[in-house]
Design a protein around this motif. Structure first.
Motif, PDB file in Angstrom:
ATOM      1  N   SER A   1       1.368  -4.079   7.652  1.00 56.78           N
ATOM      2  CA  SER A   1       0.976  -3.007   8.560  1.00 56.78           C
ATOM      3  C   SER A   1      -0.479  -3.133   8.999  1.00 56.78           C
ATOM      4  CB  SER A   1       1.195  -1.638   7.889  1.00 56.78           C
ATOM      5  OG  SER A   1       0.396  -1.540   6.718  1.00 56.78           O
ATOM      6  N   ARG A   2      -1.056  -4.307   8.816  1.00 56.87           N
ATOM      7  CA  ARG A   2      -2.417  -4.493   9.314  1.00 56.87           C
ATOM      8  C   ARG A   2      -2.437  -4.328  10.831  1.00 56.87           C
ATOM      9  NH1 ARG A   2      -4.179 -10.206   7.236  1.00 56.87           N
ATOM     10  NH2 ARG A   2      -2.001 -10.608   7.800  1.00 56.87           N
ATOM     11  N   ARG A   3      -3.553  -3.852  11.344  1.00 57.26           N
ATOM     12  CA  ARG A   3      -3.673  -3.627  12.782  1.00 57.26           C
ATOM     13  C   ARG A   3      -4.826  -4.456  13.329  1.00 57.26           C
ATOM     14  NH1 ARG A   3      -8.038  -0.408  13.459  1.00 57.26           N
ATOM     15  NH2 ARG A   3      -8.749   0.783  11.657  1.00 57.26           N
ATOM     16  N   MET A   4      -4.809  -4.637  14.648  1.00 56.13           N
ATOM     17  CA  MET A   4      -5.896  -5.370  15.289  1.00 56.13           C
ATOM     18  C   MET A   4      -7.137  -4.504  15.364  1.00 56.13           C
ATOM     19  SD  MET A   4      -3.863  -7.440  18.280  1.00 56.13           S
ATOM     20  CE  MET A   4      -2.895  -5.995  18.737  1.00 56.13           C
ATOM     21  N   LYS A   5      -8.263  -5.157  15.407  1.00 58.44           N
ATOM     22  CA  LYS A   5      -9.542  -4.460  15.337  1.00 58.44           C
ATOM     23  C   LYS A   5      -9.778  -3.560  16.549  1.00 58.44           C
ATOM     24  CE  LYS A   5     -14.437  -5.443  14.420  1.00 58.44           C
ATOM     25  NZ  LYS A   5     -15.426  -6.535  14.197  1.00 58.44           N
ATOM     26  N   ALA A   6      -9.383  -4.026  17.743  1.00 57.69           N
ATOM     27  CA  ALA A   6      -9.615  -3.264  18.968  1.00 57.69           C
ATOM     28  C   ALA A   6      -8.327  -2.578  19.418  1.00 57.69           C
ATOM     29  CB  ALA A   6     -10.137  -4.181  20.068  1.00 57.69           C
ATOM     30  N   PRO A   7      -8.430  -1.477  20.154  1.00 57.10           N
ATOM     31  CA  PRO A   7      -7.235  -0.809  20.683  1.00 57.10           C
ATOM     32  C   PRO A   7      -6.462  -1.735  21.622  1.00 57.10           C
ATOM     33  CG  PRO A   7      -9.179   0.593  20.894  1.00 57.10           C
ATOM     34  CD  PRO A   7      -9.665  -0.755  20.501  1.00 57.10           C
ATOM     35  N   LEU A   8      -5.163  -1.511  21.696  1.00 62.33           N
ATOM     36  CA  LEU A   8      -4.298  -2.382  22.493  1.00 62.33           C
ATOM     37  C   LEU A   8      -4.697  -2.394  23.962  1.00 62.33           C
ATOM     38  CD1 LEU A   8      -1.804  -4.193  22.644  1.00 62.33           C
ATOM     39  CD2 LEU A   8      -0.406  -2.123  22.949  1.00 62.33           C
ATOM     40  N   ASP A   9      -5.070  -1.237  24.519  1.00 65.39           N
ATOM     41  CA  ASP A   9      -5.386  -1.212  25.943  1.00 65.39           C
ATOM     42  C   ASP A   9      -6.618  -2.066  26.256  1.00 65.39           C
ATOM     43  OD1 ASP A   9      -7.094   0.495  24.619  1.00 65.39           O
ATOM     44  OD2 ASP A   9      -7.108   2.022  26.198  1.00 65.39           O
TER      45      ASP A   9
END
Length: 459
Positions: A252-260
């Motif tokens: 469930s790790r997420r990317m550092k920046a928002p998707l948009d």
């Protein structure tokens, strides 16, 4: 918590400014293809393909008008000289004098230094095919030209014609008008042209309320900074709690920046990748997990490719095996390099042809002939005459080999200049693929090598 709360604190242009830069890439790429040889190498022959024919004529008329009495005394027709300059750089006997004055006077009037320059993303539209770019003499500290901020600039009028952008004026925000003399730097048309262009020390205030990012040359840190920024944006970070991983068994790790923000940044990143590593979509495995891994891996590869840039390799003593720089004769690659890096493949071939022609003229000390006729006379097996030296690739032993070698050199030159050079020089909509252009550059490279190693005889 909204997406902006999660956004990393990244310096540099915003996503809107990146989108603006991406839209400007075709015209700024054409501008750099002119600026680099003109300012860094002081090489008008290599810059000439990126100059609009209308500006070529105006520059020719400017120089001829300033020297008209002397040229007339030597029997030159001003119209014929101007036409020769416009059609082909380097071929006319007067080209060297013309080139020297244009480089000296325009670079003095509009000084720019490659270590500090950049092109603002904001533009001023003149009409549907013509607009003005502004080259900033000094890049702002954060790479963004802020609203209300003033900068010393050199305007470039760029025109889109026959599917490509070319320079229509340097240093002045007007469309030049041919004439005797031409109108280059301000109406009304002068009755008597000044000997040198007036200094252009324009200070322009940025009136874009959103700011305007600045594009550097592809060879400097601008490309690398955007690649590194994208890599940072797409790095994976741990969630506040790891209990969700054990509960559903998924990462469930997420990317550092928002998707948009990432989606917006890819507009520019993809265009950068197409230039630095054109086959990245084929070479890098596609990402099926929605993590932008393909783009991220391609960005990492692109940074490695920048480290292998031919100029860096030259300092190490060797260009990357298989690159154009390692395959081609220096006359050819030096003339074609900047145009090639901007994907102006047909123009790169034309520039290489002009350089080989100019170097051959220099070797045999002749400016009265050019192209096919030049090589026919230079490689002729006839005895040299006054003002007509010959080039020898093989000793004159009376053999068929001696005759075949020189006949072959003449035939290669005739084929290249009658077809490849003429198409690149005279057909505005002529296009070449990268592979086709490389094949033609290799042929010109062979001809250049023969000329360089040949022995000049005068008696």
């Amino acid at each position: 918590m909204n997406s902006s709360d999660n956004a990393p604190n990244l310096d540099g242009p915003t996503t809107d400014e990146i989108d603006q830069l991406a839209a400007r890439l075709p015209v700024t790429r054409a501008a750099w293809a002119f600026l680099e040889p003109f300012y860094e190498q002081a090489d008008l022959i290599s810059a000439w393909p990126m100059v609009d024919p209308q500006l070529r004529l105006c520059w020719a008329q400017w120089w001829i008008s300033a020297n008209e009495a002397a040229l007339e005394a030597e029997g030159y027709s001003r119209e014929e000289v101007a036409d020769a300059f416009v059609r082909q750089a380097g071929a006319h006997p007067l080209w060297e004098q013309f080139e020297r004055v244009v480089l000296r006077d325009f670079r003095a009037a509009m000084p720019l230094h490659p270590d500090t320059w950049g092109i603002g993303a904001a533009e001023r539209v003149i009409d549907s095919s013509t607009e003005v770019l502004y080259v900033l003499r000094n890049i702002p500290a954060n790479g963004v030209w802020q609203p209300g901020e003033s900068q010393e600039t050199v305007p470039l009028v760029m025109r889109h014609s026959a599917g490509r952008w070319r320079l229509l004026n340097l240093g002045y925000e007007q469309v030049p008008e041919p004439g005797w003399p031409p109108a280059l730097w301000g109406p009304p048309r002068p009755s008597r042209l000044s000997a040198a262009p007036p200094a252009s020390q324009q200070t322009r205030q940025n009136d874009d309320p959103h700011g305007a990012a600045v594009a550097r040359q592809p060879d400097d840190g601008w490309v690398r900074s955007h690649l590194e920024r994208f890599i940072d944006m797409t790095s994976l970070v741990e969630p506040p709690s790891t209990r969700s991983i054990s509960r559903n068994g998924r990462d469930s790790r997420r990317m550092k920046a928002p998707l948009d923000e990432i989606v917006s940044a890819t507009v520019l990143i993809e265009r950068i990748l197409e230039q630095v590593t054109p086959t990245w979509r084929k070479d890098v495995p596609e990402d099926l997990g929605g993590r932008w891994q393909q783009h991220r891996d391609a960005a990492l590869r692109a940074i490695a490719a920048l480290d292998l840039h031919p100029e860096i390799q030259a300092r190490l003593g060797e260009a990357p095996t298989g690159s154009p720089a390692s395959l081609l004769h220096p006359w050819v690659w030096d003339a074609a390099r900047q145009l090639w890096s901007g994907a102006f493949f047909a123009e790169a071939v034309g520039a290489a042809a002009r350089r080989v022609n100019a170097k051959t003229q220099q070797k045999v000390d002749r400016k009265d002939v050019a192209d096919t006729d030049l090589f026919k006379q230079a490689f002729s097996t006839a005895l040299p005459a006054e003002g007509r030296p010959r080039l020898r690739l093989w000793e004159d032993d009376g053999s068929q080999t001696y005759r075949n070698v020189h006949r072959g050199a003449m035939a290669l030159a005739e084929g290249l200049f009658a077809s490849a050079r003429n198409l690149a020089a005279h057909e505005d909509d002529y296009e070449l693929t990268e592979k086709e252009a490389l094949e033609q550059l290799v042929a010109f490279s062979l001809l250049a090598r023969w000329v360089e190693r040949s022995r000049k005889i005068t008696e």
